[in-house]
Design a protein around this motif. Sequence first.
Motif, PDB file in Angstrom:
ATOM      1  N   ALA A  19     -50.086 -36.818 -11.774  1.00  0.00           N
ATOM      2  CA  ALA A  19     -49.369 -35.805 -11.004  1.00  0.00           C
ATOM      3  C   ALA A  19     -48.639 -36.426  -9.811  1.00  0.00           C
ATOM      4  O   ALA A  19     -47.555 -35.977  -9.429  1.00  0.00           O
ATOM      5  N   TYR A  20     -49.232 -37.464  -9.225  1.00  0.00           N
ATOM      6  CA  TYR A  20     -48.581 -38.180  -8.123  1.00  0.00           C
ATOM      7  C   TYR A  20     -47.244 -38.747  -8.588  1.00  0.00           C
ATOM      8  O   TYR A  20     -46.230 -38.646  -7.893  1.00  0.00           O
ATOM      9  N   GLY A  21     -47.229 -39.338  -9.760  1.00  0.00           N
ATOM     10  CA  GLY A  21     -45.981 -39.660 -10.441  1.00  0.00           C
ATOM     11  C   GLY A  21     -45.288 -40.940 -10.055  1.00  0.00           C
ATOM     12  O   GLY A  21     -44.473 -41.449 -10.821  1.00  0.00           O
ATOM     13  N   GLN A  22     -45.564 -41.494  -8.884  1.00  0.00           N
ATOM     14  CA  GLN A  22     -44.901 -42.719  -8.440  1.00  0.00           C
ATOM     15  C   GLN A  22     -45.737 -43.945  -8.814  1.00  0.00           C
ATOM     16  O   GLN A  22     -46.930 -43.826  -9.093  1.00  0.00           O
ATOM     17  N   PRO A  23     -45.141 -45.132  -8.783  1.00  0.00           N
ATOM     18  CA  PRO A  23     -45.892 -46.337  -9.167  1.00  0.00           C
ATOM     19  C   PRO A  23     -47.105 -46.578  -8.278  1.00  0.00           C
ATOM     20  O   PRO A  23     -47.036 -46.449  -7.057  1.00  0.00           O
ATOM     21  N   VAL A  24     -48.204 -46.920  -8.895  1.00  0.00           N
ATOM     22  CA  VAL A  24     -49.432 -47.272  -8.187  1.00  0.00           C
ATOM     23  C   VAL A  24     -50.178 -48.295  -9.032  1.00  0.00           C
ATOM     24  O   VAL A  24     -50.124 -48.253 -10.263  1.00  0.00           O
ATOM     25  N   THR A  25     -50.845 -49.217  -8.362  1.00  0.00           N
ATOM     26  CA  THR A  25     -51.622 -50.239  -9.066  1.00  0.00           C
ATOM     27  C   THR A  25     -53.099 -50.039  -8.784  1.00  0.00           C
ATOM     28  O   THR A  25     -53.494 -49.838  -7.637  1.00  0.00           O
TER      29      THR A  25
ATOM     30  N   VAL B 269     -47.838 -44.781   1.805  1.00  0.00           N
ATOM     31  CA  VAL B 269     -47.478 -46.165   1.522  1.00  0.00           C
ATOM     32  C   VAL B 269     -46.111 -46.229   0.844  1.00  0.00           C
ATOM     33  O   VAL B 269     -45.277 -47.085   1.175  1.00  0.00           O
ATOM     34  N   ALA B 270     -45.867 -45.336  -0.100  1.00  0.00           N
ATOM     35  CA  ALA B 270     -44.577 -45.309  -0.783  1.00  0.00           C
ATOM     36  C   ALA B 270     -43.450 -45.005   0.197  1.00  0.00           C
ATOM     37  O   ALA B 270     -42.371 -45.616   0.130  1.00  0.00           O
ATOM     38  N   ALA B 271     -43.686 -44.068   1.133  1.00  0.00           N
ATOM     39  CA  ALA B 271     -42.679 -43.743   2.144  1.00  0.00           C
ATOM     40  C   ALA B 271     -42.408 -44.926   3.062  1.00  0.00           C
ATOM     41  O   ALA B 271     -41.293 -45.094   3.573  1.00  0.00           O
ATOM     42  N   PHE B 272     -43.415 -45.751   3.263  1.00  0.00           N
ATOM     43  CA  PHE B 272     -43.280 -46.973   4.061  1.00  0.00           C
ATOM     44  C   PHE B 272     -42.399 -48.002   3.348  1.00  0.00           C
ATOM     45  O   PHE B 272     -41.819 -48.875   3.972  1.00  0.00           O
TER      46      PHE B 272
ATOM     47  N   ALA C  97     -51.111 -41.276 -17.976  1.00  0.00           N
ATOM     48  CA  ALA C  97     -50.852 -41.650 -16.580  1.00  0.00           C
ATOM     49  C   ALA C  97     -50.106 -42.981 -16.584  1.00  0.00           C
ATOM     50  O   ALA C  97     -50.621 -44.030 -16.179  1.00  0.00           O
ATOM     51  N   THR C  98     -48.861 -42.940 -17.052  1.00  0.00           N
ATOM     52  CA  THR C  98     -48.090 -44.156 -17.292  1.00  0.00           C
ATOM     53  C   THR C  98     -47.535 -44.778 -16.020  1.00  0.00           C
ATOM     54  O   THR C  98     -46.991 -45.894 -16.066  1.00  0.00           O
ATOM     55  N   ASN C  99     -47.643 -44.096 -14.903  1.00  0.00           N
ATOM     56  CA  ASN C  99     -47.176 -44.662 -13.632  1.00  0.00           C
ATOM     57  C   ASN C  99     -48.201 -45.622 -13.019  1.00  0.00           C
ATOM     58  O   ASN C  99     -47.927 -46.262 -12.001  1.00  0.00           O
ATOM     59  N   VAL C 100     -49.366 -45.737 -13.645  1.00  0.00           N
ATOM     60  CA  VAL C 100     -50.435 -46.593 -13.132  1.00  0.00           C
ATOM     61  C   VAL C 100     -50.374 -47.963 -13.806  1.00  0.00           C
ATOM     62  O   VAL C 100     -50.362 -48.049 -15.037  1.00  0.00           O
TER      63      VAL C 100
END
Length: 326
Positions: A140-146, A92-95, A188-191
């Motif tokens: 560990a994924y590290g990118q924004p996620v909701t 999804v992020a790559a999209f 997990a601050t990216n969440v």
Amino acid sequence: MPLLTTWFLRALVVVLATGLAAIPGQASARPVVPRATALPALTFGVSLPDAPGSMQSLEDLAARLGRRPTQVMWFDAWSRGTGFPTQQAASVAAFGATPVITWEPWDPSRGTDQPTYSLKAIAAGLHDAYVTTWAKQARAYGQPVTLRFAHEMNGTWYPWAAGVNGNTAADYVAAWKRVRGVFTRLKATNVSWSWSPNVPYPGSTPLASLFPGDAQVSTVALDGYNWGGLLPGTTWQTFLDVFDDGHGEVRSFTSKPIAIGEVGAPEVGGDKAAWIRDMFATLATRPEGLTGLTGFTWFSHFKEADWRIDSSPTAFEAFRTGLATY
């Protein structure tokens, strides 16, 4: 432009807008309120049955619409026992969109009576091992996620709802804080955390009693549908009809950003294409009841009804045209 001419043109716009709003038969009886400045842009999200497991349908829809959604939402039940969906989130992020995961503490095959997933069990830490796995892997994924944890909790159709499965509103708040606390402790601050009730209806649990507090919530995301008579006691409603009361109730206890977490309209009971055109017109002006709205996610599934964006050529064209000026 000369000052007098500018004043005259602005006055003419106000007169025309006010006059048009009073014409009988318009979708909304509310007057159009002229705005001195442009409204902030809104996000466009979508949920599809096979995305992000397969990204092809999402790519195809974006190509046909001429617009790529900035949020992609899907559902993940705790009973699956799998870890954080790193690969799907990365797709999804790559999209070019933010992953929004509706995180559901239940077994979808067993209805609402599920003591294993009662809010008391969650608040007591009986699922901490599973939650911890997700928190570590999300970090560990590290990118924004909701995460939309335990959504539509003010209804009666999920085992985490207040009033079913032995739950109370206080239990919901305690369960939310327990789960959120695990992610906070593990950094997990990216969440981001989306508190997502259903729009209020007669007999639903008051939203304020279910709210965990501003410090616990990133955004609010109201879910609402034009049921158009498909459910007992429902009638065909405009977009503003669906969300106005819920938006007002939420605003009575928090100033957090408000989005539309799920929305849809059926092909039966009224004119879906006209409904979609009215939705985009309402989003363009954001009248008094929706001034703080930040975006919407369309539930493009064939489930209780045909909620899909492309349920008919006319509905699809209305949506595509609306997005072009959105």
